[in-house]
Design an enzyme around this catalytic site. Sequence first.
Site, PDB file in Angstrom:
ATOM      1  N   ASP A  73       0.840  -1.187   0.000  1.00 50.75           N
ATOM      2  CA  ASP A  73       0.000   0.000   0.000  1.00 50.75           C
ATOM      3  C   ASP A  73       0.883   1.248   0.000  1.00 50.75           C
ATOM      4  O   ASP A  73       2.038   1.202   0.462  1.00 50.75           O
ATOM      5  CB  ASP A  73      -0.882   0.030   1.246  1.00 50.75           C
ATOM      6  N   PRO A  74       0.355   2.383  -0.460  1.00 49.99           N
ATOM      7  CA  PRO A  74       1.141   3.635  -0.426  1.00 49.99           C
ATOM      8  C   PRO A  74       1.680   3.945   0.969  1.00 49.99           C
ATOM      9  O   PRO A  74       2.826   4.376   1.109  1.00 49.99           O
ATOM     10  CB  PRO A  74       0.123   4.693  -0.879  1.00 49.99           C
TER      11      PRO A  74
END
Length: 329
Positions: A73-74
């Site tokens: 995920d970012p």
Amino acid sequence: MPKVTVPPLPTSALFGMVKPSGPTSMSLLNNLQPLLSTSRLFAQPSSEGTPKRKKKRSRKVGDVKLGQGGTLDPLADGVLVLGVGKGTKQLTQFLDCTKEYSTTCLLGCETDTYDSEGARVRTAPWKHVTREMVIEALSKFQGQIKQTPPVFSALKMDGKPLYEYARKGIPLPRPIEARTVTVHSLELVEWKGSDHSFSWPEKALTEDEKKAMEAAIRGIDKAATIKDEPETAAVDEKPTAFVIKMKVSGGTYVRSLVHDLAHELGSAGHVVTLTRSRQGRFVLNQTEDGDRGCIPWSIFENALADAGAADEEGWTEWEREVLQHMEVV
């Protein structure tokens, strides 16, 4: 500078990269593509002709094949395994391999994405939670456990992403299928208490968005409600935060584990930091035989700004780093 062993060129390989928190995994791969495609490590010499374009891919002529063995995920940082050339065919082994993570849980608030990138769904008491309660609760999440993915996820049900049901207030046609995963180890490694800089997300679901989410969930639970349960005690400090470390099987949702753990503690919670320290044999810190270290993203970031001069063997700094860390396929 010591010499490095060079395989027959161009080569195919696997190597680990240390992803920073913030950008998406795919954006980093897109940035790396032109760098790798102009290196004699991976690219065919121009004198041998230009590879033909493959209709089924959108890569530009001359680009090397590049893929990842499981996105992050970012918000997350840490180990990201990359495959180049024929190495892309070896990436599936990293989807089901053993992984290690450390994550920070912030109590008192849960979000639609189960992490700090999302919007507040509800708040709940947190001041009653102690270090001892967390340690005791962790034992209930070890071994083989069932996990239910969040309703705000891209997983599809009857061809529609779950988040569409939640956003549009469409009742789920059936319960979200729980998955069996294995948590090999799980421990509390740091109790931060209120000594931290984290805060709940400013963005919150509107009342209409909460009603839509309730409508979706009521398709499987008619009594489902989303309601704030404010902290009743006088609160003059930040909500409690703590760090847990885990070794898990492939397919484990760290965010779901933190979400469920907070519920077990009689509170709500979400992930505010997440680091993957191991993905199979690729690690941040080598502790076992066969472990392979990873290349910091800053090495590639610097090369993208200025590749720099080649050394006496004809290699730039980033190429030498790849040669030292890669696993030839």
